[in-house]
Design a protein around this motif. Structure first.
Motif, PDB file in Angstrom:
ATOM      1  N   VAL A 298       0.833  -1.201   0.000  1.00 21.50           N
ATOM      2  CA  VAL A 298       0.000   0.000   0.000  1.00 21.50           C
ATOM      3  C   VAL A 298       0.868   1.251   0.000  1.00 21.50           C
ATOM      4  N   THR A 299       1.922   1.252   0.800  1.00 22.21           N
ATOM      5  CA  THR A 299       2.831   2.398   0.850  1.00 22.21           C
ATOM      6  C   THR A 299       3.501   2.610  -0.507  1.00 22.21           C
ATOM      7  N   PHE A 300       3.897   1.536  -1.159  1.00 27.90           N
ATOM      8  CA  PHE A 300       4.527   1.637  -2.475  1.00 27.90           C
ATOM      9  C   PHE A 300       3.548   2.217  -3.493  1.00 27.90           C
ATOM     10  N   ILE A 301       2.320   1.733  -3.498  1.00 33.19           N
ATOM     11  CA  ILE A 301       1.317   2.229  -4.444  1.00 33.19           C
ATOM     12  C   ILE A 301       1.028   3.707  -4.197  1.00 33.19           C
ATOM     13  N   ILE A 302       0.889   4.094  -2.937  1.00 31.73           N
ATOM     14  CA  ILE A 302       0.641   5.502  -2.608  1.00 31.73           C
ATOM     15  C   ILE A 302       1.826   6.360  -3.043  1.00 31.73           C
ATOM     16  N   GLY A 303       3.037   5.880  -2.806  1.00 29.81           N
ATOM     17  CA  GLY A 303       4.232   6.629  -3.206  1.00 29.81           C
ATOM     18  C   GLY A 303       4.314   6.818  -4.707  1.00 29.81           C
ATOM     19  N   VAL A 304       4.056   5.756  -5.462  1.00 27.45           N
ATOM     20  CA  VAL A 304       4.097   5.851  -6.924  1.00 27.45           C
ATOM     21  C   VAL A 304       3.019   6.809  -7.418  1.00 27.45           C
TER      22      VAL A 304
ATOM     23  N   LEU B  84       1.663   9.356  -5.767  1.00 29.23           N
ATOM     24  CA  LEU B  84       2.053  10.732  -5.428  1.00 29.23           C
ATOM     25  C   LEU B  84       3.125  11.257  -6.367  1.00 29.23           C
ATOM     26  N   ILE B  85       4.105  10.455  -6.659  1.00 27.54           N
ATOM     27  CA  ILE B  85       5.173  10.891  -7.561  1.00 27.54           C
ATOM     28  C   ILE B  85       4.606  11.151  -8.959  1.00 27.54           C
ATOM     29  N   GLY B  86       3.695  10.293  -9.415  1.00 27.68           N
ATOM     30  CA  GLY B  86       3.069  10.501 -10.714  1.00 27.68           C
ATOM     31  C   GLY B  86       2.272  11.790 -10.762  1.00 27.68           C
ATOM     32  N   ARG B  87       1.493  12.057  -9.724  1.00 30.15           N
ATOM     33  CA  ARG B  87       0.692  13.274  -9.677  1.00 30.15           C
ATOM     34  C   ARG B  87       1.592  14.520  -9.616  1.00 30.15           C
ATOM     35  N   TYR B  88       2.658  14.459  -8.820  1.00 30.80           N
ATOM     36  CA  TYR B  88       3.564  15.610  -8.743  1.00 30.80           C
ATOM     37  C   TYR B  88       4.255  15.857 -10.085  1.00 30.80           C
ATOM     38  N   SER B  89       4.576  14.785 -10.813  1.00 25.06           N
ATOM     39  CA  SER B  89       5.193  14.981 -12.128  1.00 25.06           C
ATOM     40  C   SER B  89       4.195  15.602 -13.101  1.00 25.06           C
ATOM     41  N   MET B  90       2.906  15.223 -13.010  1.00 28.92           N
ATOM     42  CA  MET B  90       1.890  15.849 -13.852  1.00 28.92           C
ATOM     43  C   MET B  90       1.744  17.330 -13.507  1.00 28.92           C
ATOM     44  N   ILE B  91       1.728  17.646 -12.215  1.00 28.32           N
ATOM     45  CA  ILE B  91       1.615  19.043 -11.780  1.00 28.32           C
ATOM     46  C   ILE B  91       2.818  19.842 -12.271  1.00 28.32           C
ATOM     47  N   TYR B  92       4.000  19.252 -12.205  1.00 30.95           N
ATOM     48  CA  TYR B  92       5.207  19.935 -12.676  1.00 30.95           C
ATOM     49  C   TYR B  92       5.116  20.219 -14.171  1.00 30.95           C
ATOM     50  N   GLY B  93       4.644  19.251 -14.948  1.00 33.43           N
ATOM     51  CA  GLY B  93       4.498  19.446 -16.398  1.00 33.43           C
ATOM     52  C   GLY B  93       3.496  20.537 -16.717  1.00 33.43           C
ATOM     53  N   ILE B  94       2.374  20.553 -16.005  1.00 29.00           N
ATOM     54  CA  ILE B  94       1.357  21.581 -16.230  1.00 29.00           C
ATOM     55  C   ILE B  94       1.902  22.953 -15.847  1.00 29.00           C
ATOM     56  N   GLN B  95       2.647  23.030 -14.756  1.00 33.30           N
ATOM     57  CA  GLN B  95       3.236  24.308 -14.334  1.00 33.30           C
ATOM     58  C   GLN B  95       4.234  24.807 -15.367  1.00 33.30           C
ATOM     59  N   ARG B  96       5.030  23.889 -15.941  1.00 27.34           N
ATOM     60  CA  ARG B  96       5.994  24.267 -16.976  1.00 27.34           C
ATOM     61  C   ARG B  96       5.270  24.804 -18.214  1.00 27.34           C
TER      62      ARG B  96
END
Length: 163
Positions: free
Chosen positions: A59-65, A67-79
């Motif tokens: 569960v921790t691994f899935i949540i971590g993956v 979160l990292i995926g969502r943050y990368s999407m947010i970073y791309g949108i911000q760029r």
């Protein structure tokens, strides 16, 4: 040092540096223990504590993956947003420059200077005047306009003769 009796399995030993004696086991019993341990390990289920730990890790691994995926999407949108903001700024600057040029071209003196210097135009004189015959059918006005003009012409003639 005290030596325990070999026959008894539980013997008491006094002293602080003495090791506990190992009971004597025959080879036949050792062979049975080896086979029985192998069978127990094969059929033994994972304990509930290990199962909970593995579940928590998963569960921790899935949540971590996630979160990292969502943050990368947010970073791309911000760029992309920053790039669009820069593009908007450059277009606004270009619009401002075009407004300045438009004001410059609205100046009659500038238009006259460009016409005389760049286009080699000259100011018209009386000898350059050309008369056009507007009676031709190509340039003829619609009949409605002609009728109103004739009526106005008649009224003017009448008033001019009277006064």
């Amino acid at each position: 040092m005290i030596i325990p009796e070999k026959k008894s399995y539980h013997s008491y030993i006094n002293g602080n540096t003495v090791l506990a004696p190992e009971p004597e086991i025959s080879q036949n019993e050792r062979h049975k223990e080896k086979h029985s341990k192998k069978g127990i390990n094969k059929g033994k289920k994972i304990s509930s504590g290990k199962l909970k730990a593995l579940r928590n890790i998963g569960v921790t691994f899935i949540i971590g993956v996630t979160l990292i995926g969502r943050y990368s999407m947010i970073y791309g949108i911000q760029r992309d947003l920053n790039a669009i903001g820069l593009e908007i700024n450059s277009i606004n600057k270009e619009n401002e420059n075009l407004r300045v040029e438009l004001v410059k071209f609205n100046n009659l003196q500038y238009i006259e200077d460009v016409a005389t210097k760049k286009l080699n135009m000259v100011s018209p004189t009386k000898s350059n005047i050309m008369y056009c015959n507007l009676e031709n059918e190509i340039v003829k006005a619609p009949e409605k306009q002609l009728d109103t003009q004739k009526d106005e012409g008649l009224i003017k003639k009448i008033f001019s003769k009277l006064f």
